[in-house]
Design an enzyme around this catalytic site. Structure first.
Site, mmCIF file in Angstrom:
data_model
loop_
_atom_site.group_PDB
_atom_site.id
_atom_site.type_symbol
_atom_site.label_atom_id
_atom_site.label_comp_id
_atom_site.label_asym_id
_atom_site.label_seq_id
_atom_site.Cartn_x
_atom_site.Cartn_y
_atom_site.Cartn_z
ATOM 1 N N ASP A 1 0.796 -0.966 0.019
ATOM 2 C CA ASP A 1 -0.015 -0.016 -0.027
ATOM 3 C C ASP A 1 1.015 1.160 0.078
ATOM 4 O OD1 ASP A 1 -1.596 2.180 0.661
ATOM 5 O OD2 ASP A 1 -2.854 0.967 1.860
ATOM 6 N N ASN B 1 2.832 3.054 -10.969
ATOM 7 C CA ASN B 1 1.435 3.235 -11.516
ATOM 8 C C ASN B 1 0.131 3.307 -10.813
ATOM 9 O OD1 ASN B 1 -0.472 2.068 -13.668
ATOM 10 N ND2 ASN B 1 -0.831 0.717 -11.970
ATOM 11 N N TYR C 1 -7.605 15.233 -8.194
ATOM 12 C CA TYR C 1 -6.749 14.332 -9.200
ATOM 13 C C TYR C 1 -5.795 14.977 -9.874
ATOM 14 C CZ TYR C 1 -5.747 10.641 -12.856
ATOM 15 O OH TYR C 1 -5.192 10.007 -13.517
ATOM 16 N N VAL D 1 -4.656 18.285 -9.552
ATOM 17 C CA VAL D 1 -3.503 18.968 -8.726
ATOM 18 C C VAL D 1 -2.385 17.971 -8.038
ATOM 19 C CG1 VAL D 1 -2.954 20.535 -6.727
ATOM 20 C CG2 VAL D 1 -5.197 20.685 -8.228
ATOM 21 N N LYS E 1 -1.673 15.143 -9.533
ATOM 22 C CA LYS E 1 -0.879 14.368 -10.632
ATOM 23 C C LYS E 1 0.000 15.678 -11.159
ATOM 24 C CE LYS E 1 -2.351 10.351 -11.557
ATOM 25 N NZ LYS E 1 -1.503 8.989 -11.405
HETATM 26 P P1 NDP Z 1 -7.547 1.188 -11.869
HETATM 27 O O1 NDP Z 1 -8.371 2.082 -11.064
HETATM 28 O O2 NDP Z 1 -7.758 -0.037 -12.690
HETATM 29 O O3 NDP Z 1 -6.141 0.769 -11.042
HETATM 30 C C1 NDP Z 1 -5.698 1.604 -10.167
HETATM 31 C C2 NDP Z 1 -4.579 0.838 -9.412
HETATM 32 O O4 NDP Z 1 -3.807 1.458 -8.378
HETATM 33 C C3 NDP Z 1 -5.264 -0.483 -8.677
HETATM 34 O O5 NDP Z 1 -4.378 -1.693 -8.738
HETATM 35 C C4 NDP Z 1 -5.382 -0.126 -7.272
HETATM 36 O O6 NDP Z 1 -5.244 -1.218 -6.227
HETATM 37 C C5 NDP Z 1 -3.991 0.647 -7.188
HETATM 38 N N1 NDP Z 1 -3.931 1.717 -5.962
HETATM 39 C C6 NDP Z 1 -4.695 2.409 -5.368
HETATM 40 N N2 NDP Z 1 -4.498 3.079 -4.124
HETATM 41 C C7 NDP Z 1 -3.650 2.415 -3.858
HETATM 42 C C8 NDP Z 1 -2.482 2.499 -2.838
HETATM 43 N N3 NDP Z 1 -2.697 3.375 -2.052
HETATM 44 N N4 NDP Z 1 -1.512 1.503 -2.912
HETATM 45 C C9 NDP Z 1 -1.320 0.632 -3.826
HETATM 46 N N5 NDP Z 1 -1.940 0.664 -4.762
HETATM 47 C C10 NDP Z 1 -3.062 1.239 -4.859
HETATM 48 O O7 NDP Z 1 -6.737 2.549 -12.657
HETATM 49 P P2 NDP Z 1 -5.842 2.464 -13.963
HETATM 50 O O8 NDP Z 1 -5.250 1.256 -14.349
HETATM 51 O O9 NDP Z 1 -6.697 3.325 -15.203
HETATM 52 O O10 NDP Z 1 -4.843 3.518 -13.533
HETATM 53 C C11 NDP Z 1 -3.385 3.303 -13.523
HETATM 54 C C12 NDP Z 1 -2.508 4.511 -13.529
HETATM 55 O O11 NDP Z 1 -3.037 5.268 -14.668
HETATM 56 C C13 NDP Z 1 -3.208 5.625 -12.459
HETATM 57 O O12 NDP Z 1 -2.053 6.162 -11.973
HETATM 58 C C14 NDP Z 1 -4.132 6.706 -13.144
HETATM 59 O O13 NDP Z 1 -4.269 7.862 -12.680
HETATM 60 C C15 NDP Z 1 -3.430 6.697 -14.551
HETATM 61 N N6 NDP Z 1 -4.222 7.047 -15.871
HETATM 62 C C16 NDP Z 1 -5.031 6.566 -15.908
HETATM 63 C C17 NDP Z 1 -5.841 6.843 -17.125
HETATM 64 C C18 NDP Z 1 -7.197 5.915 -17.558
HETATM 65 O O14 NDP Z 1 -7.929 6.366 -18.586
HETATM 66 N N7 NDP Z 1 -7.340 4.794 -17.008
HETATM 67 C C19 NDP Z 1 -5.664 8.078 -17.822
HETATM 68 C C20 NDP Z 1 -4.620 8.938 -17.212
HETATM 69 C C21 NDP Z 1 -3.827 8.345 -16.221
HETATM 70 P P3 NDP Z 1 -6.758 -1.726 -5.651
HETATM 71 O O15 NDP Z 1 -7.166 -2.731 -6.768
HETATM 72 O O16 NDP Z 1 -6.225 -2.226 -4.486
HETATM 73 O O17 NDP Z 1 -7.897 -0.566 -5.528
#
Ligand code: NDP
Length: 238
Positions: free
Chosen positions: A65, A92, A161, A163, A165
């Site tokens: 986490d 990520n 989100y 701010v 990023k």
């Molecule tokens: P998802 O919501 O599918 O996945 C997010 C991931 O981050 C999950 O594995 C989640 O874990 C994990 N996560 C959240 N909080 C924590 C934490 N405190 N510690 C560890 N892991 C955590 O999102 P995406 O795959 O779409 O996003 C991946 C990245 O891409 C992010 O940084 C997002 O901001 C960025 N992004 C995505 C876009 C999109 O269109 N999808 C566009 C631009 C950027 P859990 O399953 O436990 O919740």
């Protein structure tokens, strides 16, 4: 073909149980790196890793986490003990795409929580793991950011989100500048709009398409860029 240097490389991906993170981990493993899939829920991380292991890929899973310093410290200790090195760190994990908020009325507890995951999370990871990269003068750090955090692109909406990023983007610039000449390249990436739980079903890109530029940045050659922001393998304005 996988060369000897690539096959000994170890890459850690945060939030690798689903979405873009899982696709990045899979893509790196397919390129011959050992991929360490980290996830908040260890059983979900292990399930994602098992799917790749079944294909004969070199993977392992660990709980993480990114908002919990003790959890970050545990994962760093595990990497050092089990592998003695880290070559690639993909920050990520991301959260709090607050489409229902406006800056003027935002719940600052949500803003704080967004910072904890999206800025301090990668920051904790870099502080804990870049020292391992420095030992062998090689590292690729990829911060998965968003065009929503770019001054050049952002408009109204998603204040927590966006701010946060933007903060991640500045962290990228700071780390890249401090690490210039050490063999460690630090870049930020916008994956585009991707079909994940965050991106929703209407998004045009698959997780694999979203993972393409992060994987490219994770495997840059020695003369590759550092301190940049990329989408579709091209530099974009901050
Ligand atoms: P998802 O919501 O599918 O996945 C997010 C991931 O981050 C999950 O594995 C989640 O874990 C994990 N996560 C959240 N909080 C924590 C934490 N405190 N510690 C560890 N892991 C955590 O999102 P995406 O795959 O779409 O996003 C991946 C990245 O891409 C992010 O940084 C997002 O901001 C960025 N992004 C995505 C876009 C999109 O269109 N999808 C566009 C631009 C950027 P859990 O399953 O436990 O919740």
């Amino acid at each position: 073909m996988v060369d000897a240097a690539t096959s000994s490389r170890v890459a850690l991906v945060t939030g690798a149980n689903r979405g873009i993170g899982r696709a990045i981990a899979a893509g790196l493993a397919e390129r011959g790196l050992t991929a360490l899939l980290t996830a908040r829920d260890p059983s979900q991380g292990e399930a994602a890793a098992a799917g790749l292991r079944d294909k004969g890929l070199s993977v392992a899973a660990h709980q993480l986490d990114v908002t919990d310093q003790a959890s970050v410290d545990r994962v760093a200790a595990w990497v050092e003990k089990a592998y003695g090195r880290l070559d690639v760190l993909v920050n990520n994990a991301g959260a709090y795409y607050d489409e229902d908020q406006a800056a003027l009325t935002a719940d600052l507890r949500i803003v704080q929580a967004a910072f904890d995951v999206n800025v301090l999370g990668p920051w904790r990871m870099c502080e804990a793991l870049i020292p391992l990269m420095r030992r062998h003068h090689y590292g690729r750090v990829v911060n998965v950011s968003s065009g929503s955090g770019a001054f050049a692109e952002a408009g109204a909406g998603t204040p927590a989100y966006s701010v946060s990023k933007a903060g991640l983007n500045m962290l990228t610039v700071k780390l890249a500048a401090e690490l210039r000449g050490t063999g460690i390249l630090v870049n930020a990436v916008c994956p585009g709009w991707v079909r994940t739980r965050m991106g929703g079903r209407a998004a045009p890109r698959s997780p694999e398409q979203g993972a393409d530029t992060p994987i490219w940045l994770a495997t840059l050659p020695a003369d590759g860029p550092t301190g940049g922001f990329f989408r579709d393998r091209r530099r974009i304005p901050w």
